[in-house]
Motif scaffolding. Structure first.
Motif, PDB file in Angstrom:
ATOM      1  N   GLU A 170      19.353   1.661  -2.016  1.00 25.52           N
ATOM      2  CA  GLU A 170      20.016   0.343  -2.035  1.00 25.52           C
ATOM      3  C   GLU A 170      19.013  -0.800  -2.211  1.00 25.52           C
ATOM      4  OE1 GLU A 170      22.075  -1.759   1.482  1.00 25.52           O
ATOM      5  OE2 GLU A 170      23.368  -0.081   0.926  1.00 25.52           O
ATOM      6  N   GLN A 171      17.848  -0.654  -1.595  1.00 21.04           N
ATOM      7  CA  GLN A 171      16.856  -1.739  -1.646  1.00 21.04           C
ATOM      8  C   GLN A 171      15.963  -1.671  -2.891  1.00 21.04           C
ATOM      9  OE1 GLN A 171      17.183  -4.080   0.399  1.00 21.04           O
ATOM     10  NE2 GLN A 171      18.371  -3.179   2.050  1.00 21.04           N
ATOM     11  N   GLY A 172      16.206  -0.712  -3.730  1.00 17.88           N
ATOM     12  CA  GLY A 172      15.449  -0.641  -4.994  1.00 17.88           C
ATOM     13  C   GLY A 172      14.021  -0.156  -4.843  1.00 17.88           C
ATOM     14  N   VAL A 173      13.777   0.591  -3.773  1.00 16.11           N
ATOM     15  CA  VAL A 173      12.422   1.081  -3.514  1.00 16.11           C
ATOM     16  C   VAL A 173      12.084   2.278  -4.403  1.00 16.11           C
ATOM     17  CG1 VAL A 173      11.052   2.251  -1.743  1.00 16.11           C
ATOM     18  CG2 VAL A 173      12.376   0.240  -1.149  1.00 16.11           C
ATOM     19  N   LEU A 174      13.134   3.032  -4.751  1.00 12.97           N
ATOM     20  CA  LEU A 174      12.899   4.259  -5.529  1.00 12.97           C
ATOM     21  C   LEU A 174      13.216   4.059  -7.007  1.00 12.97           C
ATOM     22  CD1 LEU A 174      14.568   6.813  -3.076  1.00 12.97           C
ATOM     23  CD2 LEU A 174      12.141   6.317  -3.305  1.00 12.97           C
ATOM     24  N   LYS A 175      12.434   4.705  -7.824  1.00 11.53           N
ATOM     25  CA  LYS A 175      12.637   4.649  -9.270  1.00 11.53           C
ATOM     26  C   LYS A 175      13.682   5.699  -9.663  1.00 11.53           C
ATOM     27  CE  LYS A 175      11.246   3.366 -13.430  1.00 11.53           C
ATOM     28  NZ  LYS A 175      11.399   1.984 -13.885  1.00 11.53           N
ATOM     29  N   PRO A 176      14.720   5.326 -10.400  1.00 10.71           N
ATOM     30  CA  PRO A 176      15.702   6.347 -10.799  1.00 10.71           C
ATOM     31  C   PRO A 176      15.078   7.380 -11.736  1.00 10.71           C
ATOM     32  CG  PRO A 176      16.512   4.129 -11.257  1.00 10.71           C
ATOM     33  CD  PRO A 176      15.063   3.998 -10.912  1.00 10.71           C
ATOM     34  N   ILE A 177      15.349   8.640 -11.442  1.00 11.11           N
ATOM     35  CA  ILE A 177      14.804   9.725 -12.268  1.00 11.11           C
ATOM     36  C   ILE A 177      15.421   9.643 -13.671  1.00 11.11           C
ATOM     37  CG2 ILE A 177      14.582  12.264 -12.479  1.00 11.11           C
ATOM     38  CD1 ILE A 177      13.027  11.085 -10.097  1.00 11.11           C
ATOM     39  N   VAL A 219      15.061  17.078   1.675  1.00  8.37           N
ATOM     40  CA  VAL A 219      14.126  15.950   1.545  1.00  8.37           C
ATOM     41  C   VAL A 219      13.773  15.847   0.064  1.00  8.37           C
ATOM     42  CG1 VAL A 219      11.793  15.162   2.107  1.00  8.37           C
ATOM     43  CG2 VAL A 219      13.165  16.287   3.849  1.00  8.37           C
ATOM     44  N   ILE A 220      13.756  14.629  -0.457  1.00 17.68           N
ATOM     45  CA  ILE A 220      13.372  14.500  -1.872  1.00 17.68           C
ATOM     46  C   ILE A 220      11.945  13.991  -2.001  1.00 17.68           C
ATOM     47  CG2 ILE A 220      15.633  14.151  -2.936  1.00 17.68           C
ATOM     48  CD1 ILE A 220      14.914  11.063  -2.840  1.00 17.68           C
ATOM     49  N   LEU A 221      11.398  14.186  -3.168  1.00 18.04           N
ATOM     50  CA  LEU A 221      10.160  13.506  -3.527  1.00 18.04           C
ATOM     51  C   LEU A 221      10.599  12.290  -4.328  1.00 18.04           C
ATOM     52  CD1 LEU A 221       7.781  16.403  -4.611  1.00 18.04           C
ATOM     53  CD2 LEU A 221       7.912  15.262  -2.425  1.00 18.04           C
ATOM     54  N   GLY A 222      10.422  11.122  -3.733  1.00 18.13           N
ATOM     55  CA  GLY A 222      10.836   9.889  -4.389  1.00 18.13           C
ATOM     56  C   GLY A 222       9.661   9.230  -5.084  1.00 18.13           C
ATOM     57  N   ILE A 223       9.958   8.484  -6.142  1.00 18.20           N
ATOM     58  CA  ILE A 223       8.902   7.762  -6.890  1.00 18.20           C
ATOM     59  C   ILE A 223       9.000   6.290  -6.522  1.00 18.20           C
ATOM     60  CG2 ILE A 223       7.932   7.322  -9.199  1.00 18.20           C
ATOM     61  CD1 ILE A 223       8.363  10.310  -8.814  1.00 18.20           C
ATOM     62  N   ASN A 224       7.872   5.729  -6.108  1.00 24.24           N
ATOM     63  CA  ASN A 224       7.818   4.306  -5.766  1.00 24.24           C
ATOM     64  C   ASN A 224       8.134   3.476  -7.014  1.00 24.24           C
ATOM     65  OD1 ASN A 224       7.121   1.734  -4.983  1.00 24.24           O
ATOM     66  ND2 ASN A 224       5.107   2.299  -4.176  1.00 24.24           N
ATOM     67  N   SER A 225       9.172   2.639  -6.937  1.00 28.39           N
ATOM     68  CA  SER A 225       9.560   1.868  -8.122  1.00 28.39           C
ATOM     69  C   SER A 225       8.488   0.852  -8.535  1.00 28.39           C
ATOM     70  CB  SER A 225      10.878   1.145  -7.853  1.00 28.39           C
ATOM     71  OG  SER A 225      10.725   0.284  -6.766  1.00 28.39           O
ATOM     72  N   ALA A 275       0.820  -1.208   0.000  1.00 25.96           N
ATOM     73  CA  ALA A 275       0.000   0.000   0.000  1.00 25.96           C
ATOM     74  C   ALA A 275       0.855   1.260   0.000  1.00 25.96           C
ATOM     75  CB  ALA A 275      -0.908  -0.008   1.229  1.00 25.96           C
ATOM     76  N   ALA A 276       2.079   1.148  -0.493  1.00 25.12           N
ATOM     77  CA  ALA A 276       2.971   2.318  -0.484  1.00 25.12           C
ATOM     78  C   ALA A 276       2.487   3.351  -1.496  1.00 25.12           C
ATOM     79  CB  ALA A 276       4.392   1.890  -0.806  1.00 25.12           C
ATOM     80  N   PRO A 277       2.608   4.643  -1.157  1.00 25.98           N
ATOM     81  CA  PRO A 277       2.165   5.683  -2.103  1.00 25.98           C
ATOM     82  C   PRO A 277       3.054   5.759  -3.339  1.00 25.98           C
ATOM     83  CG  PRO A 277       3.195   6.657  -0.157  1.00 25.98           C
ATOM     84  CD  PRO A 277       3.126   5.194   0.095  1.00 25.98           C
ATOM     85  N   ASN A 294       5.164   7.435 -14.657  1.00 27.73           N
ATOM     86  CA  ASN A 294       5.292   8.681 -15.413  1.00 27.73           C
ATOM     87  C   ASN A 294       4.444   9.806 -14.829  1.00 27.73           C
ATOM     88  OD1 ASN A 294       7.188   7.844 -17.319  1.00 27.73           O
ATOM     89  ND2 ASN A 294       5.590   6.693 -18.399  1.00 27.73           N
ATOM     90  N   GLU A 295       3.232   9.455 -14.410  1.00 29.08           N
ATOM     91  CA  GLU A 295       2.342  10.466 -13.833  1.00 29.08           C
ATOM     92  C   GLU A 295       2.887  10.902 -12.463  1.00 29.08           C
ATOM     93  OE1 GLU A 295       1.353   7.674 -15.266  1.00 29.08           O
ATOM     94  OE2 GLU A 295       0.203   8.402 -16.981  1.00 29.08           O
ATOM     95  N   ALA A 296       3.403   9.923 -11.711  1.00 31.27           N
ATOM     96  CA  ALA A 296       3.982  10.237 -10.394  1.00 31.27           C
ATOM     97  C   ALA A 296       5.164  11.186 -10.572  1.00 31.27           C
ATOM     98  CB  ALA A 296       4.426   8.953  -9.701  1.00 31.27           C
TER      99      ALA A 296
END
Lengths: 446, 317
Positions: free
Chosen positions: A110-117, A326-332, A93-95, A338-340
C-alpha cells in the motif's frame, strides 16, 4: 664488465620494467572495467540461525558464479527484523532485496515500498504459474500486480504420537472437529498424558472458525469487525475453543486429574513443537517449521515410527488449513532494480529453492515442480500429499486488514488473558470475551 | 625563532590562563559530542516527532497536539476504569509506578545493609561481598532469562516458598496478573542492590574515623552509631542512590520485555511505559504517538524528581 654485456644487461632490465609496467597497466585497466561492470546489491532477511545464514552465503556464492557482475552483500538481521527494516527506510539505508512476511505485506504494498514484479518480469504469467496460486494471493496489490516471490512456505497440520493413539484404541485421528475434541479426554484417560498442546491463539481459533463456516475475516472497519465476531459460526468456534480449556484443563486439574488440553508452559515447554517432541502431549497443531526442529532436537523421536502427520479435522464448511509464507521483495527505491530482481528470482526460483529449501529440509518449496523432488524429506512430502484433501488453504494472517500484526497480537493477548484468568476464576463469559475481542481490535487499529 | 624555542605544550596548557578554557573544552568535547547526538538531539527529534503522524514509510503529516490529546485521553480513560486493552499507556504508568514503589526503597535499604556488613570487616565479609556483588556485573537479560525458569509453576521460587510455607501453592508467577510485577521487582532488587552497595561502601569508608570514635567514646552502640552518625554522613549518597534507582526503575524495559513478553503479559499486567512506547513505535508503526507518550512521561516524572531533589538533594551540590 665488457660494454656489450653491459648493454645487454641494461636492455634486459629495461625490458623487464616495461613489461612489468605494461602488465600492471593492463591488469588495473581490466580490474577497473570489471569493477565498473559489477553492481553491488544488498540483501536482508532474518537470520534464523547460524546454519541458515551459512546456507544463504553458499547460495549467494552459487548465484555470483552464475552472475559474476552482481555482487550480493548479505546482511542478516537476527533481532527485531521488521523494526530494523522499517527504520532503514527513513534513513535511506533500506536493502535492495528483503524478506516480507505475509502479515506485513499489505502495508508495504500500500505504501509503495515494493517494486511490482509485473513491471520487471516480461513473462509474468509463466513466472506466476510456477508457484502455488494461493501463496501469491497476499502479495497481489489492488492494482492486480504481484509484489514479490515466495521463497518457501509452511502448512498447518496435526502431528500425533502414534503410541498415544494405539493406547487409546484409535486407529486414526478423528476426521472432524467434534469427534477430535471428544477423543481428547479418552486419549488422556488411556495414556495418562495431556492429549493436546495449544497456544490459545488466532491461528487455531481462525482455523476452527473457518471450518465451522465463518466468513473470511474482514477487519478493515469497525462494522466489519463487529459483524465477523457476531457470526454464529465464529461464536460457536470460540465457545468450543474456550470450553476445551475450561473442561480440559481447569476442571480436570480441580478434580485432581491429568488435563487433556494444556498450554506449552503448562508442560514446561516454550511452544507446541517442543512439548510434542518431549512427548509431554499426544497431539499438536503446528506448521512445517516443527519438522527440522524435531529432527534436530529429538533425533530418537522418529517420524513414521513414533509420530506421524494427519490432516486437520474438518467442520461443516469443509477441511481448512493455513499456509505461511515470506516473499523476497524488491525495494522500489533501489537503484539496481533489475539486478535485485535477478537475485530474488534465483533464490526464490527452482534452482535456489532446490538447494535452500528441498535439500536442507527447513520448509516446503513454493515452486510446484519441486514437490516431487527426490530429496524432499518424507515428513514434508506427506504434508504436500495431503494438500489435495483440504477444501481451502488460507494464507496467514487470514484477514483483510493492513494492520494484521497489531490485530493478531491483540487477539492472542485477549485469548491468553482469558485462559490465564480462567485458572483463577474457574469460568469465563463468552459475551464478555466477544465484546473484549471486538473492542480490543477496534482500539488497536485506531 | 626565540618564541619557537620557548614553546612547549606544557606551557601552552598550563601557564597561559586564557588557554585553560580551550583545554577544558577539548577534554570534554568527545563526551559532549556523544551526549548531544544520542541525548539532546534524540530528545529534540522525539519532541519534533510527537507532532507528526508517520509510519516510517510515508511522508510525515503535521497533526499539532493530536498525539498529546490522545495520550492524555488514554490516561483519563484508564483512571475512569476503561478495559486494559484500550489503555496500554495508563497500564504502563500504573505498573511502572508500582514497580518503582516496590523496588527503589527495598533496593536502597538492602544496599545500605549490605554495605554496612561489608564495611564492618567482620569475618567472611569479603567472601560475602564478592558473592553478592556478582549479579551486579551480569547482564539483566540473562538474569531475567534464568529467573523465568525459577518463576515457573514447578520452579525454584514455588519450591522454596512451599518449603517455608507449606500449602503456599504453585502459582504461575509470570502468567498471573497480580504476581508478574512483584516477580520483576524481585529480580531487579536482586540484580541492582549490589551495584548500589558499591556506592555505599565507598561512602561509608569516607566517613571520618574520628567522628565514629567520638560517638563510641560518648557511649553510642553500633546501631546508634550507624543510625545517628553514619547515615546522616552518607545522606547525599542515599539521595543520589534514590534518584538513580528511580530513573532506572521508571525506564525499565528489559525485564518486562523478557519476563512478561513484548505484548505486556496477561491483561498488560507486565506492561511498562517504555515497553508501551516501544510497541507503539515499532509494532503499531506510530512513532509520532510513541514520542508524545515519551515526552508526556518525561514531564510527569521530571516534576516529582525535581521536587524530591530540591527537598533532599542539598548535599549533592
Amino acid at each position: 664488465m665488457p660494454l656489450n654485456t653491459r648493454i645487454i644487461l641494461v636492455v634486459a632490465v629495461l625490458t623487464i620494467i616495461v613489461i612489468g609496467l605494461l602488465a600492471y597497466t593492463l591488469y588495473t585497466t581490466q580490474k577497473q572495467t570489471q569493477q565498473q561492470q559489477q553492481i553491488v546489491i544488498r540483501f536482508s532477511g532474518w537470520g534464523a540461525g547460524e546454519t541458515e545464514v551459512r546456507n544463504y552465503e553458499k547460495a549467494i556464492a552459487r548465484f555470483t558464479e552464475k552472475y559474476p557482475n552482481i555482487i550480493v552483500k548479505y546482511e542478516p538481521i537476527s533481532q527485531m527484523y521488521h523494526e530494523n527494516i522499517l527504520s532503514s527506510f527513513p534513513a535511506g539505508a533500506a536493502p535492495d532485496v528483503f524478506y516480507v512476511d505475509s502479515s506485513w505485506a499489505s502495508i508495504f504494498i500500500e505504501q509503495g515500498v515494493l517494486k511490482p514484479i509485473d513491471d520487471i518480469e516480461q513473462n509474468i504469467t509463466l513466472l506466476k504459474a510456477q508457484y502455488y496460486e494461493f501463496l501469491l494471493q497476499p502479495f497481489i496489490g489492488s492494482d492486480g500486480k504481484l509484489y514479490g516471490l515466495p521463497k518457501d512456505w509452511s502448512i498447518l497440520y496435526l502431528a500425533y504420537n502414534k503410541q498415544c493413539l494405539a493406547q487409546a484404541g484409535l486407529t486414526t485421528v478423528p476426521g472432524d472437529w467434534s469427534g477430535f475434541l471428544a477423543s481428547l479426554e479418552i486419549v488422556t484417560d488411556k495414556t495418562g498424558l495431556p492429549a493436546l498442546v495449544d497456544h490459545y491463539h488466532w491461528r487455531t481459533f481462525v482455523t476452527i472458525a473457518l471450518s465451522y463456516g465463518a466468513p473470511f475475516p474482514d477487519f478493515s472497519s469497525e462494522q466489519s469487525i463487529k459483524s465477523w465476531f457476531n457470526n454464529e459460526a465464529v461464536k460457536k468456534a470460540l465457545r468450543d475453543y474456550m470450553d476445551l480449556y475450561l473442561n480440559g484443563y481447569v476442571r480436570r486439574v480441580e478434580a485432581g486429574k491429568v488435563p487433556y488440553v494444556v498450554l506449552p508452559r503448562d508442560v514446561d515447554s516454550g511452544w507446541g513443537g517442543e512439548a510434542f517432541g518431549k512427548q509431554k502431549a499426544c497431539f499438536t497443531l503446528e506448521g512445517s517449521w516443527m519438522i527440522p526442529f524435531i529432527r534436530d532436537q529429538f533425533p530418537n523421536f522418529k517420524f513414521g515410527e513414533q509420530w506421524d502427520i494427519a490432516v486437520l479435522p474438518q467442520g461443516p464448511a469443509g477441511r481448512i488449513t493455513l499456509a505461511f509464507t515470506v516473499i523476497l521483495g524488491i525495494n522500489s527505491r533501489s537503484s539496481h532494480v533489475n539486478e535485485a530482481y535477478q537475485f530474488a528470482k534465483y533464490i526464490a526460483g527452482k534452482e535456489g529453492q532446490e538447494f535452500l529449501v528441498v535439500k536442507l529440509g527447513q520448509t516446503l518449496p513454493s515452486v510446484k515442480e519441486l514437490a516431487n523432488h527426490t530429496d524432499l524429506w518424507p515428513e514434508h512430502r506427506k504434508t504436500l500429499e495431503q494438500l489435495s484433501k483440504y477444501d481451502e488453504v488460507y494464507v496467514w494472517p487470514v484477514m483483510k486488514s493492513n494492520k494484521a500484526g497489531v490485530i493478531i497480537s491483540t487477539i492472542d493477548n485477549i485469548l491468553q488473558s482469558y485462559v490465564a484468568n480462567m485458572k483463577e476464576t474457574k469460568t469465563y463469559d463468552l459475551n464478555n470475551l466477544v465484546n473484549d475481542l471486538v473492542n480490543g481490535i477496534i482500539a488497536a487499529i485506531k | 625563532m626565540r618564541n619557537r624555542k620557548n614553546f612547549s605544550f606544557y606551557s601552552f596548557f598550563t601557564c597561559k590562563k586564557k588557554y585553560e578554557f580551550i583545554e577544558g573544552m577539548l577534554l570534554i568535547l568527545p563526551a559532549i559530542t556523544v551526549l548531544f547526538i544520542f541525548g539532546y538531539f534524540s530528545f529534540i527529534y522525539a519532541f519534533y516527532l510527537s507532532f507528526l503522524k508517520w509510519n516510517y514509510i510515508t511522508d510525515p503529516v503535521f497533526v499539532g497536539i493530536e498525539n498529546y490529546v490522545r495520550a492524555i485521553d488514554e490516561l483519563v480513560k484508564g483512571i475512569s476504569g476503561a478495559p486494559w486493552y484500550e489503555v496500554p499507556f495508563f497500564m504502563g504508568i500504573r505498573n511502572t509506578l508500582i514497580y518503582t514503589i516496590i523496588v527503589v526503597p527495598i533496593q536502597t535499604m538492602l544496599a545500605i545493609v549490605l554495605a554496612a556488613i561489608v564495611s564492618s570487616r567482620i569475618k567472611g565479609s569479603s567472601v560475602f561481598m564478592t558473592s553478592y556483588l556478582l549479579p551486579g556485573f551480569t547482564c539483566s537479560v540473562i538474569i531475567a532469562l534464568i529467573f523465568i525458569y525459577f518463576f515457573g509453576q514447578r520452579g525454584f521460587i514455588n519450591y522454596l516458598l512451599n518449603q517455608i510455607m507449606p500449602g503456599f501453592g504453585y502459582p504461575d508467577w509470570l502468567y498471573s496478573k497480580n504476581l508478574v510485577i512483584p516477580a520483576m521487582a524481585i529480580v531487579a532488587i536482586w540484580g541492582t542492590s549490589s551495584n548500589l552497595a558499591i556506592l555505599f561502601i565507598a561512602s561509608m569508608q569516607a566517613v571520618p574515623r574520628d567522628i565514629i570514635e567520638q560517638a563510641r567514646l560518648d557511649g553510642a552502640g553500633p546501631i546508634r552509631r550507624f543510625i545517628h552518625v553514619i547515615l546522616p554522613m552518607i545522606k547525599p549518597t542515599i539521595v543520589y542512590a534514590i534518584i538513580v534507582g528511580m530513573i532506572g526503575a521508571l525506564q525499565m524495559f528489559d525485564l518486562s520485555f523478557v519476563m512478561a513478553g513484548p505484548q505486556g503479559g496477561v491483561e498488560y499486567s507486565g506492561m511498562t511505559v517504555v515497553l508501551d512506547i516501544y510497541r507503539t513505535a515499532f509494532l503499531q508503526l506510530n512513532p509520532g504517538y510513541a514520542s508524545a507518550k515519551a515526552v508526556l512521561f518525561f514531564v510527569l516524572m521530571y516534576i516529582p524528581t525535581l521536587i524530591f531533589l530540591r527537598k533532599h538533594g542539598g548535599g549533592l551540590k
